[in-house]
Design a protein around this motif. Sequence first.
Motif, PDB file in Angstrom:
ATOM      1  N   LEU A 194      -3.757  -4.670  -8.500  1.00  0.00           N
ATOM      2  CA  LEU A 194      -4.029  -6.099  -8.569  1.00  0.00           C
ATOM      3  C   LEU A 194      -4.760  -6.463  -9.858  1.00  0.00           C
ATOM      4  O   LEU A 194      -4.456  -7.483 -10.481  1.00  0.00           O
ATOM      5  N   SER A 196      -7.008 -11.051  -3.472  1.00  0.00           N
ATOM      6  CA  SER A 196      -6.592 -10.030  -2.518  1.00  0.00           C
ATOM      7  C   SER A 196      -5.104 -10.141  -2.208  1.00  0.00           C
ATOM      8  O   SER A 196      -4.460 -11.155  -2.482  1.00  0.00           O
ATOM      9  N   VAL A 197      -4.562  -9.072  -1.623  1.00  0.00           N
ATOM     10  CA  VAL A 197      -3.168  -9.078  -1.179  1.00  0.00           C
ATOM     11  C   VAL A 197      -2.964 -10.155  -0.128  1.00  0.00           C
ATOM     12  O   VAL A 197      -1.949 -10.854  -0.114  1.00  0.00           O
ATOM     13  N   GLU A 198      -3.950 -10.292   0.760  1.00  0.00           N
ATOM     14  CA  GLU A 198      -3.836 -11.282   1.830  1.00  0.00           C
ATOM     15  C   GLU A 198      -3.740 -12.694   1.260  1.00  0.00           C
ATOM     16  O   GLU A 198      -2.975 -13.533   1.764  1.00  0.00           O
ATOM     17  N   TRP A 215      -2.415 -17.502  -8.112  1.00  0.00           N
ATOM     18  CA  TRP A 215      -3.137 -16.373  -7.522  1.00  0.00           C
ATOM     19  C   TRP A 215      -3.984 -15.644  -8.563  1.00  0.00           C
ATOM     20  O   TRP A 215      -5.145 -15.332  -8.326  1.00  0.00           O
ATOM     21  N   HIS A 250       0.827  -1.199   0.000  1.00  0.00           N
ATOM     22  CA  HIS A 250       0.000   0.000   0.000  1.00  0.00           C
ATOM     23  C   HIS A 250       0.868   1.259   0.000  1.00  0.00           C
ATOM     24  O   HIS A 250       0.557   2.231  -0.694  1.00  0.00           O
ATOM     25  N   GLU A 266      -6.157  -2.021  -5.264  1.00  0.00           N
ATOM     26  CA  GLU A 266      -7.085  -2.882  -6.000  1.00  0.00           C
ATOM     27  C   GLU A 266      -6.874  -2.755  -7.516  1.00  0.00           C
ATOM     28  O   GLU A 266      -6.949  -3.735  -8.257  1.00  0.00           O
ATOM     29  N   ASP A 284      -9.898 -15.730  -5.036  1.00  0.00           N
ATOM     30  CA  ASP A 284      -9.549 -14.705  -4.054  1.00  0.00           C
ATOM     31  C   ASP A 284      -8.343 -13.926  -4.579  1.00  0.00           C
ATOM     32  O   ASP A 284      -7.227 -14.418  -4.586  1.00  0.00           O
TER      33      ASP A 284
END
Length: 208
Positions: free
Chosen positions: A112, A182-184, A175, A99, A109, A180
Motif C-alpha cells: 500500500l 487501508s485495504v478496507e 484513496w 493478502h 502494508e 485512511d
Amino acid sequence: METLRARKKQRTRDALLRTAVELFTTRGYEETTVDEIAEAVDVSQRTFFRYFAGKEEAALALQELAVLRFVEAVRERPADEAPVQALRQAVLEGWDTLHEVIEAVVPVELYLRMHRVIESTPVLLAAHLRRNEETEDTIARVLAEREGLDVDADPRPRLAVAVFGGVMRVTERQWSTGEDFSVEAMRALTISYLEQVGPALTERWRTR
C-alpha cells in the motif's frame, strides 16, 4: 514439480523486490539506485538485471501481481454474469484476496505504501497508466470472448472497460490522497464509486 534451482531463483527475486520496495518507500524512488538494492541483498548488479529490466519494473512488480490476479478473476466469473457485474465482483475479490497474492513477497502494508509512491512519482505514474491501458485491452478481449463478440467490431467490451477503468482511477487517486490508507477503505470506496456509475451517466446532476 518445482526444482531446488527454481525455488532459489524465486527467493532471490523476492528478496530483490522486497528490498527495492523497502528502499523506494523509505528513501524515495529517484534517490534509490540499482547498486544499492543489489548490495542490500548481497548480490551483483548483474544479478539484479537477470530478474528486472530496471528500477521501474521492480517498482511496478507488486501492482503487476495484483493485476494478473484481477484478469484471472474476470476469466473465472460465471458465464451468465453481466459483464460489468463480472468486473465489479472480480475487483472486489481482488481486494479480498490481496493478502494471499502479495504477502508471499511483502507485507500488504508495504504494498500500500508503494502504491502511494507510484502515485506521487511522475515517471512511475506514467508507466503505471501505460500498463493500465494494456490491461484494459486484455480485459476487453476477455469480456468479448465471454460474450461471444468480436472485440474489434463491437465497441461494448472496450466501452465497458473504459468506464470501469476510469472509475478505478478516480478511486485510486481519492484513496491514495486520503487519510485512511487501508485495504478496507479502498474496498469501501470502490463499492461506493461503482454504485454511482449508473446515476452519474444517466441522471441529471443539478439539485435545483
